[in-house]
Design a protein around this motif. Structure first.
Motif, PDB file in Angstrom:
ATOM      1  N   HIS A   1      67.173  89.502 -12.250  1.00  0.00           N
ATOM      2  CA  HIS A   1      68.221  89.117 -11.307  1.00  0.00           C
ATOM      3  C   HIS A   1      68.879  87.827 -11.781  1.00  0.00           C
ATOM      4  O   HIS A   1      68.453  87.219 -12.751  1.00  0.00           O
ATOM      5  CB  HIS A   1      67.681  88.999  -9.878  1.00  0.00           C
TER       6      HIS A   1
ATOM      7  N   HIS B   1      69.332  84.755 -10.535  1.00  0.00           N
ATOM      8  CA  HIS B   1      68.971  83.362 -10.227  1.00  0.00           C
ATOM      9  C   HIS B   1      68.773  82.570 -11.515  1.00  0.00           C
ATOM     10  O   HIS B   1      68.295  83.105 -12.521  1.00  0.00           O
ATOM     11  CB  HIS B   1      67.725  83.318  -9.343  1.00  0.00           C
TER      12      HIS B   1
ATOM     13  N   HIS C   1      64.138  90.916  -2.961  1.00  0.00           N
ATOM     14  CA  HIS C   1      63.861  89.476  -3.118  1.00  0.00           C
ATOM     15  C   HIS C   1      64.479  88.824  -1.879  1.00  0.00           C
ATOM     16  O   HIS C   1      65.580  88.295  -1.948  1.00  0.00           O
ATOM     17  CB  HIS C   1      64.544  89.040  -4.413  1.00  0.00           C
TER      18      HIS C   1
ATOM     19  N   ASP D   1      59.713  87.763  -8.341  1.00  0.00           N
ATOM     20  CA  ASP D   1      60.568  87.381  -7.211  1.00  0.00           C
ATOM     21  C   ASP D   1      60.595  88.454  -6.121  1.00  0.00           C
ATOM     22  O   ASP D   1      61.625  88.764  -5.544  1.00  0.00           O
ATOM     23  CB  ASP D   1      61.981  87.033  -7.694  1.00  0.00           C
TER      24      ASP D   1
HETATM   25 ZN   LIG Z   1      64.952  84.567  -7.623  1.00  0.00          ZN
END
Ligand SMILES: [Zn+2]
Ligand SMILES: [Zn+2]
Ligand SMILES: [Zn+2]
Length: 254
Positions: A74, A76, A153, A171
């Protein structure tokens, strides 16, 4: 197949700048955690999962020199901020690096790293081919099969990956029931747990242990660990058989 834990820490890493807690001050190398990432070697493929801000240091430390594909869970920052560090692979192979991530994440990468994906990138800029994925996709890196797994998440749907009999889920707050069939007969399950107390977008240690009990892998590794989890050795001593706190540099051969 060989799995290397390149990093086992949550987004700030452990120790945290300026924190004097018992974990952040621990001299045990297992309490020093770079951002979560993994490296998988099969018969014919070298695969990086996530490229956070520590990517360069992690690859050097683990003495990994090849990268046939990067899988991104992902968008992040602790999972993508190392994008600029793929350049050595460009220079080595004279090719763009293949990056696999879901459609939304590909778009996000193009925005955040516009200088890489512009029409005319400057000389020496990283080069990458983005391959958009759906949550049920199966794809191949050379002859190595990768199965996408959908996990939640918190409010954000993200991806986990299964390669042979190893699954990597970070996550995680929730694994939808529909994904359980993709997690049968695992030799290794890597699953995240932030700390002992609940968190809105991450599993607690107890939550992760409940999933491990349900999924029944031969071995489970806990990753994406916060300094709030406690000292590695103390937490490890409380875990059931076959469940291990991951640590940076941990290596398993399947
Ligand atoms: Zn994350
Ligand atoms: Zn993270
Ligand atoms: Zn601390």
């Amino acid at each position: 197949m060989k799995l290397t834990i390149l990093g086992s820490g949550t987004s700030q890493g452990v120790p945290i700048i300026g924190c004097n807690c018992e974990v952040c001050s621990s001299p045990d190398p297992k309490d020093q955690r770079l951002r979560s990432a993994a490296y998988i070697e099969t018969e014919d493929a070298h695969i990086c999962i996530d490229i956070g801000p520590d990517f360069r240091q992690q690859m050097l430390r683990a003495q990994k020199t090849k990268c046939d594909a990067i899988l991104i869970t992902h968008e992040h920052a602790d999972h993508v901020a190392g994008m600029d560090e793929i350049r050595p692979f460009n220079f080595m192979t004279q090719k763009p690096v293949d990056i696999f991530a879901e459609e939304r994440v590909c778009k996000e990468l193009k925005t955040r790293f516009a200088y890489i994906f512009s029409e005319n990138p400057y000389p020496g800029a990283p080069r990458a081919n983005l391959h958009p994925l759906g949550p049920d996709d199966v794809f191949y890196v050379n002859q190595t099969k990768v199965q996408c797994i959908r996990v939640q998440h918190g409010g954000l749907p993200i991806l986990g990956f299964r390669i042979e009999n190893t699954a990597y889920l970070t996550d995680v707050k929730e694994i939808p029931e529909s994904e359980m069939q993709k997690l049968r007969d695992l030799e290794i399950l890597v699953i995240s747990a932030l700390r002992k107390e609940p968190h809105y977008s991450h599993l607690s240690l107890d939550d992760a242990l409940a999933y491990i009990k349900k999924i029944q892998p031969e071995k489970a590794l806990i990753t994406h660990i916060s300094h709030q989890m406690g000292l590695h050795d103390e937490v490890q001593a409380t875990l059931p058989d076959g469940v291990f706190m991951a640590y940076d540099g941990m290596m398993l051969t399947v």
